[in-house]
Design a protein around this motif. Structure first.
Motif, mmCIF file in Angstrom:
data_model
loop_
_atom_site.group_PDB
_atom_site.id
_atom_site.type_symbol
_atom_site.label_atom_id
_atom_site.label_comp_id
_atom_site.label_asym_id
_atom_site.label_seq_id
_atom_site.Cartn_x
_atom_site.Cartn_y
_atom_site.Cartn_z
ATOM 1 N N UNK A 249 0.867 -1.202 0.000
ATOM 2 C CA UNK A 249 0.000 0.000 0.000
ATOM 3 C C UNK A 249 0.891 1.234 0.000
ATOM 4 N N UNK A 250 0.273 2.461 -0.173
ATOM 5 C CA UNK A 250 1.012 3.716 -0.211
ATOM 6 C C UNK A 250 1.640 4.036 1.139
ATOM 7 N N UNK A 251 1.104 3.454 2.194
ATOM 8 C CA UNK A 251 1.652 3.738 3.517
ATOM 9 C C UNK A 251 2.588 2.634 4.011
ATOM 10 N N UNK A 252 2.706 1.588 3.239
ATOM 11 C CA UNK A 252 3.509 0.444 3.670
ATOM 12 C C UNK A 252 4.989 0.740 3.460
ATOM 13 N N UNK A 253 5.786 0.432 4.501
ATOM 14 C CA UNK A 253 7.228 0.638 4.362
ATOM 15 C C UNK A 253 8.004 -0.513 5.001
ATOM 16 N N UNK A 254 7.326 -1.672 5.174
ATOM 17 C CA UNK A 254 7.977 -2.853 5.748
ATOM 18 C C UNK A 254 7.934 -4.007 4.734
ATOM 19 N N UNK A 255 9.038 -4.791 4.679
ATOM 20 C CA UNK A 255 9.107 -5.941 3.759
ATOM 21 C C UNK A 255 9.609 -7.167 4.518
ATOM 22 N N UNK A 256 9.213 -8.353 4.007
ATOM 23 C CA UNK A 256 9.635 -9.651 4.549
ATOM 24 C C UNK A 256 10.688 -10.241 3.594
ATOM 25 N N UNK A 257 11.958 -10.060 3.943
ATOM 26 C CA UNK A 257 13.030 -10.532 3.052
ATOM 27 C C UNK A 257 13.082 -12.059 2.964
ATOM 28 N N UNK A 258 12.734 -12.729 4.064
ATOM 29 C CA UNK A 258 12.743 -14.207 4.001
ATOM 30 C C UNK A 258 11.733 -14.699 2.988
ATOM 31 N N UNK A 259 10.594 -14.059 3.015
ATOM 32 C CA UNK A 259 9.558 -14.482 2.067
ATOM 33 C C UNK A 259 9.980 -14.173 0.631
ATOM 34 N N UNK A 263 10.397 -17.053 -2.209
ATOM 35 C CA UNK A 263 9.513 -17.096 -3.381
ATOM 36 C C UNK A 263 10.211 -16.692 -4.672
ATOM 37 N N UNK A 264 11.133 -15.746 -4.594
ATOM 38 C CA UNK A 264 11.745 -15.205 -5.815
ATOM 39 C C UNK A 264 13.221 -15.554 -5.947
ATOM 40 N N UNK A 265 13.816 -16.100 -4.882
ATOM 41 C CA UNK A 265 15.192 -16.518 -4.989
ATOM 42 C C UNK A 265 16.152 -15.370 -4.811
ATOM 43 N N UNK A 266 17.450 -15.645 -5.042
ATOM 44 C CA UNK A 266 18.457 -14.594 -4.852
ATOM 45 C C UNK A 266 18.323 -13.522 -5.915
ATOM 46 N N UNK A 267 18.861 -12.359 -5.618
ATOM 47 C CA UNK A 267 18.826 -11.261 -6.577
ATOM 48 C C UNK A 267 18.941 -9.933 -5.879
#
Length: 877
Positions: A249-259, A263-267
């Motif tokens: 969302x526009x107010x979201x500023x947190x991410x789950x790096x493990x997830x 799901x997407x692998x290294x990069x």
């Protein structure tokens, strides 16, 4: 014409020439110098100026122009000048050079142009402070000519400034004033000229300074399941928005790096913080900061392999180039730049580091050829691979791996020998190469054949093992017997995956080609035979062969596989017997000779249309027979056996080949008869059992040969003295004797032969021989009568003097007769019992005829010591 007139003409001509030449010399072909002063250079009419039009006099067109000041804006061919391109006010000179024609060489004229100073037309500019620097020259009115460049800038405080001013520190909207002044050009104005510009600086939004993050996802990211991206910025304006993977969302500023990693692998995951400019600010653009979060994966090089391209031959050392290729293992290696560390060991050694790219699982890199300057095996060992873009957050799985590059020596046949085993015409010849310098492997050679056979450019594949190799010279190159000279010209190493290293050669060897047997004279002959007879085959026309191997095949009534016989040859001929197992059927059979081999040289040749037909006659049916019986005494012979006839032959065994003689006497046992057909074929044997019956010979009773002659015994009496008195028959000789009647008197010492002959049995083959004695008269009176005379006159009555039956009583008696003078006239015994009146030769009586008279006898009994008896007798003829 007069001399004065001629002189006048010369004067006129010289006068005209001098006048014409003088005027040509004094002409100004470039015209005269010119000038022009331009004080309003910014006027559009001054965009273009013809310099030729400024020349005085009568300039000759077609010349060239040059710029004494090397400025821009002059066309040297046309003389058109664009004064507004000149960046400074001042005086400039342009030279015109007239065309190169007679009388005008190096003729020039100069045009002087003076341009007044121009400071430009001032204007107002608005800029954003995020550009950091602003060039004041860009603040002039763009619709007018630009200012001359030799002026100076001052700020509102009168301070000199550089044209490029720093505005990055201005944190709010600010308007600045700057003055640009150019030096004067006296021809136009004694004072300098100035222009003022205004610059308004606006503040740009602040997205903050990002701090990137690098993590090893393979080590686990449990501490980063709720990462606040705001923590990755410093000095940013608040109120911005985040975008990127995992932002919801526009107010979201947190991410789950493990997830993200799962799901997407290294990069590299990019997150953007966007800050908008204030609404009335149309100069500054919206701003953003990018936060880069690198999630790395531990690289696994297990199973990776390295290849180096490529193996070369010794001859390519000076020109070869090399490169390697590393191929990933089961674990995929990401595309990107990597640093490879590797070592080289072998005849020369070293180590290198090199940058390259893994693309689609492959890393290709060059290798310095200076390492590979000699023959041998070189090991290239990859010792380390590191991604240049890696932050080394992970510890990669890597174990060194290697490959081998080989520089192969040229195949050399130096000092080699080429030998061969003799071969036959049209057969491959085996050549032996002994080459100690030849490495193990496969090679292709090129060779020529000379001598009795000729061929060029032949090739063969050889396998060298322990410095030895062989190859065959094909049979089609050995069509002529004699000596072929084999010369190897070239040898190429074709051992896979080695390169095909080639070298020249001049290795020579001889191949002895033996002649084939002469098939043109060979013939075969087979007679007709009876079934089961040994079938002899005669092969002739074998020339000077001493021993041969022949292959043949049967067809028609008897079909066989290919048969082979090996046999000595005598005078060009050999004979052999076809195995009986191949000849099971009667009828016409063909023998075809297929091949002949000289076993001394092993050379052979196939045979065509060398055949013979022969007939196997059928065998007669075995004769129909019955057992037969004969008497031994009949002495039955072979000729009497049934069946009889010239077509029948008798044998003593079923396998015997020699028939028994027709006169051969039969014995009890088995006899075999075979029938011979009109074609001479013999049937199977039929067995006949022959029984020879014999009656036992008579047996003489004890003393059965002794009789008393006084009883006048007969043959019947002799029979009665045997064990088979009723069936015995007597002969006076054992063979071809006369049958004696039963009444036949027995005689003293008579020999009689008795056979047993029963009425229903066979005449005995054996007999008894009996010598009869008539002296067994012990049971008879010993009296006998001695006659007192006789009359030997030949009338058949009393012609001799005989003492009757004395021989039966005294078988050893002797009788002596004397005359009256005591002369012996006769001496007799049982073998000479009668005196016929004749004296014996010693009597001395003339004529041997005893005269009539009285004679005296002496009778010696010679038995039981009985004394002699004497008496007299009277002879009367």
């Amino acid at each position: 014409m007069t001399k004065n007139y001629i002189n006048l003409l010369r004067f006129i001509i010289i006068f005209i020439f001098l006048n014409f030449y003088s005027s040509k010399i004094n002409a100004q072909c470039a015209g005269t110098d010119g000038q022009k002063i331009i004080c309003d250079i910014e006027n559009p009419v001054n965009e273009s100026l013809s310099l030729f039009s400024l020349l005085g006099g009568s300039p000759v067109p077609g010349g060239t122009w040059s710029d004494d000041n090397n400025l821009k804006g002059l066309d040297p061919a046309t003389g058109i000048l664009r004064p507004q391109i000149i960046t400074k006010g001042g005086t400039y000179h342009y030279t015109y050079t007239a065309p190169d024609s007679s009388g005008c060489t190096n003729n020039k004229a100069v045009v002087t142009i003076t341009i007044g100073a121009f400071p430009g037309v001032g204007s107002q500019a608005t800029v954003c402070n995020d550009s950091n620097y602003f060039n004041l020259f860009t603040a002039f009115d763009s619709n007018s000519m630009g200012p001359h460049s030799n002026g100076q800038w001052r700020n509102s405080l009168g301070e000199y400034v550089e044209p490029s001013i720093y505005i990055g520190d201005i944190d709010k909207k600010t308007t600045l004033q700057f003055t640009y002044t150019v030096p004067p050009v006296l021809e136009c104005s004694p004072a300098s000229k100035s222009t003022t510009v205004l610059v308004t600086v606006l503040r740009a939004p602040k997205p903050g300074s990002p701090e990137n993050l690098q993590l090893c996802g393979s080590n686990g990211l449990t501490a980063y399941t709720n990462l606040d991206l705001n923590d990755r910025l410093t000095g940013e304006d608040s109120g911005g928005t985040w975008t990127g993977p995992g932002i919801t969302s526009r107010t979201d500023h947190n991410v789950n790096l493990q997830e993200l990693f799962d799901t997407s692998g290294p990069g590299t995951y990019n997150f953007r913080y966007n800050v908008l400019a204030v609404p009335d600010n149309f100069i500054c653009s919206n701003k953003y900061s990018d936060v880069s979060i690198v999630l790395e994966k531990r690289l696994d090089f297990t199973g990776a392999k390295i290849e180096v391209f490529s193996d070369i031959c010794e001859s390519s050392i000076s020109t070869a180039s090399y490169y390697g290729k590393i191929t990933q293992g089961p674990d995929s290696i990401p595309i990107g730049q990597y640093e490879l560390s590797y070592t080289i060991t072998g005849p020369s050694s070293g180590s290198e580091k090199i940058l390259g790219y893994f693309i689609n699982g492959e890393f290709i890199f060059p290798i310095n050829s200076s390492y590979f300057r000699q023959v041998g095996k070189f090991t290239i060992n990859a010792t380390k691979i590191v991604a240049t873009s890696s932050y080394n957050t992970c510890t990669d799985i890597f174990s060194p791996f290697s490959t081998v590059l080989t520089i192969y020596p040229l195949p050399r046949l130096n000092g080699a020998t080429l030998t061969s085993t003799p071969t036959c015409q049209n057969k491959a010849g085996l050549m032996q190469i002994d080459a100690l310098q030849l490495l193990d492997g496969d090679y292709r050679i090129t060779y020529n054949v000379n001598g009795d056979n000729i061929a060029t450019g032949q090739t063969a594949i050889i396998k060298a093992v322990g410095g030895k190799a062989t190859f065959e010279v094909p049979g089609n190159l050995n069509t002529k017997s004699g000596l072929s000279v084999i010369t190897i010209l070239n040898i190429v190493n074709i051992t896979s995956p080695a390169p095909q290293c080639a070298n020249t050669s001049n290795l020579v060897g001889n191949l002895n080609i033996l002649p084939l047997p002469n098939a043109t004279t060979v013939s075969v002959a087979v007679n007709n035979y009876c079934l089961n007879d040994p079938v002899s085959v005669a092969i002739s026309g074998l020339g000077n062969l001493t021993n041969a191997k022949i292959s043949y095949q049967l067809s028609d009534s008897n079909v066989s596989a290919v048969q082979t016989i090996t046999q000595a040859v005598t005078n060009g001929r050999l004979d052999f017997v076809i195995p009986a197992a191949l000849l099971q059927n009667f009828g016409s059979t063909k023998i075809n000779l297929l091949n002949i081999t000289n076993t001394v040289t092993t050379c052979d040749v196939n045979l065509t249309n060398i055949a013979d037909d022969f007939v196997l006659y059928p065998l007669p049916v075995a004769p129909n027979v019955t057992d037969q019986q004969f008497c031994k005494v009949d002495e039955a012979a072979i000729a009497i056996l049934e069946p009889r006839g010239a077509q029948y032959k008798w044998y003593n065994s079923p396998t015997a080949t020699t028939p028994l003689a027709s006169t051969l006497l039969l014995q009890s046992g088995n006899y075999y008869v075979k029938e011979t057909s009109a074609t001479g074929c013999v049937s199977q044997a039929s067995m006949v059992t022959v029984t020879i019956t014999d009656t036992p010979a008579p047996v003489l009773n004890s003393d059965g040969q002794n009789f008393c002659g006084l009883k006048n015994p007969t043959i019947a009496d002799l029979s009665n003295n045997t064990n088979v008195s009723s069936t015995v028959v007597w002969y006076d000789a054992p063979n071809s004797g006369n049958l004696l009647a039963s009444t036949t008197p027995l005689t003293e010492q008579g020999r009689y032969y008795g056979f047993n002959f029963p009425d229903t049995d066979c005449f005995s083959s054996e007999y008894i021989e009996v010598t009869v004695t008539l002296t067994s008269c012990d049971d008879v009176s010993n009296d006998f009568f001695v006659p007192d005379g006789f009359s030997p006159n030949g009338d058949g009555t009393n012609d001799s003097f005989v003492i009757k039956d004395i021989e039966f009583l005294y078988p050893n008696y002797t009788l002596e007769i004397y005359n009256r003078y005591g002369v012996g006239m006769y001496k007799g015994d049982k073998n000479k019992p009668a005196w016929d009146g004749k004296n014996y030769e010693k009597s001395g009586i003339a004529g041997g005829i005893a005269p009539n008279g009285v004679y005296f006898y002496v009778l010696h009994f010679n038995k039981e010591n009985k004394p002699p008896k004497q008496g007299r007798l009277y002879l009367n003829r």
